[in-house]
Design an enzyme around this catalytic site. Structure first.
Site, mmCIF file in Angstrom:
data_model
loop_
_atom_site.group_PDB
_atom_site.id
_atom_site.type_symbol
_atom_site.label_atom_id
_atom_site.label_comp_id
_atom_site.label_asym_id
_atom_site.label_seq_id
_atom_site.Cartn_x
_atom_site.Cartn_y
_atom_site.Cartn_z
ATOM 1 C CG ASP A 91 -10.736 32.940 56.772
ATOM 2 O OD1 ASP A 91 -11.131 32.097 55.799
ATOM 3 O OD2 ASP A 91 -11.017 33.080 57.821
HETATM 4 N N1 URA Z 1 -9.987 30.446 61.276
HETATM 5 C C1 URA Z 1 -10.160 31.428 60.867
HETATM 6 O O1 URA Z 1 -11.394 32.183 61.318
HETATM 7 N N2 URA Z 1 -9.606 31.865 59.788
HETATM 8 C C2 URA Z 1 -8.752 31.443 59.281
HETATM 9 O O2 URA Z 1 -7.960 31.847 58.226
HETATM 10 C C3 URA Z 1 -8.155 30.255 59.847
HETATM 11 C C4 URA Z 1 -8.925 29.571 60.945
#
Ligand code: URA
Length: 245
Positions: A103
């Protein structure tokens, strides 16, 4: 070889992304746009182009690990014009792209490769590649919370698989939890904690399969050795990725 497989092998993108490119009419063979799946091409004979640029097969798979910083997009381009992970690889001649996603606000280990097969193996759910995260959480984690996360928890109507969860630290209403999962649902770790009423304030991916961040600092990258790349390919083929626990 099937067109989508050839494109992935040449490092254009993962097999699934290549299929999307074909459906969108971005791919041509010998000057003709191809929009159907499964067409067979002969390497070295047929002229394949993506967005009118010729594609050639790269014989050497290259893979880097990057410590992605927060506030960076883990795609090659961002329609909103935010900085992407490509900024760390401007001096690299190979056409790299990210293996899966982190993310925008998540930091930590992201792999970048020019090899479609490798990317596909590492991201396809059937290979169950384990990923370990450190989640910094607001609130106090109780043993019952850990058990819920471990057993799997319903997010977006689907129950997650079993996870390995360990409380690392707990201090004045803040907790640090290490969690290992092998799925990659959208914002999975954050949503798992939300489902038990906790908010993740910071998330860092520490490990993918046998690879961990090691001494890498935020924004730094390291090229994987040929042994590491071969081990990734071998383990993906054998389907025996496991966490380090
Ligand atoms: N889980 C999340 O919430 N974000 C990520 O970037 C990877 C796994």
């Amino acid at each position: 070889m099937r067109l989508q497989r050839y494109l992935a092998m040449c490092g254009v993108a993962s097999r699934r992304k290549c299929e999307e490119m074909i459906l969108r009419g971005r791919v041509s063979v010998n000057g003709e746009v191809v929009k159907t799946m499964g067409i067979i091409i002969e390497e070295g004979i047929d002229k394949v182009e993506v967005d009118k640029k010729p594609i050639t097969s790269n014989s050497t798979p290259v893979c880097y690990m990057l410590y992605k910083e927060p506030s960076i997009v883990s795609t090659c381009k961002d329609p909103q014009g935010r900085p992407t992970v490509m900024k760390y690889f401007q001096d690299v001649k190979e056409r790299l792209y990210p293996v899966g996603r982190l993310d925008y606000d998540t930091e930590g280990l992201l792999l970048m490769t020019n090899d479609g097969m490798l990317a596909n193996s590492l991201t396809h759910p059937k290979f169950e590649v384990y990923k370990t995260y450190t989640a910094f959480v607001r609130g106090s984690i109780m043993p019952s919370h850990l058990r819920k996360l471990e057993r799997g928890i319903e997010i977006d109507g689907i129950k997650t698989s079993r996870a390995h969860v360990q409380l690392i630290k707990q201090d004045s209403g803040r907790s640090e939890v290490r969690i290992t999962i092998h799925e990659g649902k959208n914002r999975q770790v954050r949503k798992m904690f939300l489902a038990i009423g906790m908010r993740v304030t910071k998330l860092r991916r520490e490990q993918i399969g046998f690879l961990s961040l090691g001494n890498l600092k935020p924004g730094q990258r390291r090229k994987l050795s040929i042994h590491e790349v071969n081990r990734l390919l071998d383990e993906a083929k054998a389907g025996n990725f496991s966490s380090s626990r």
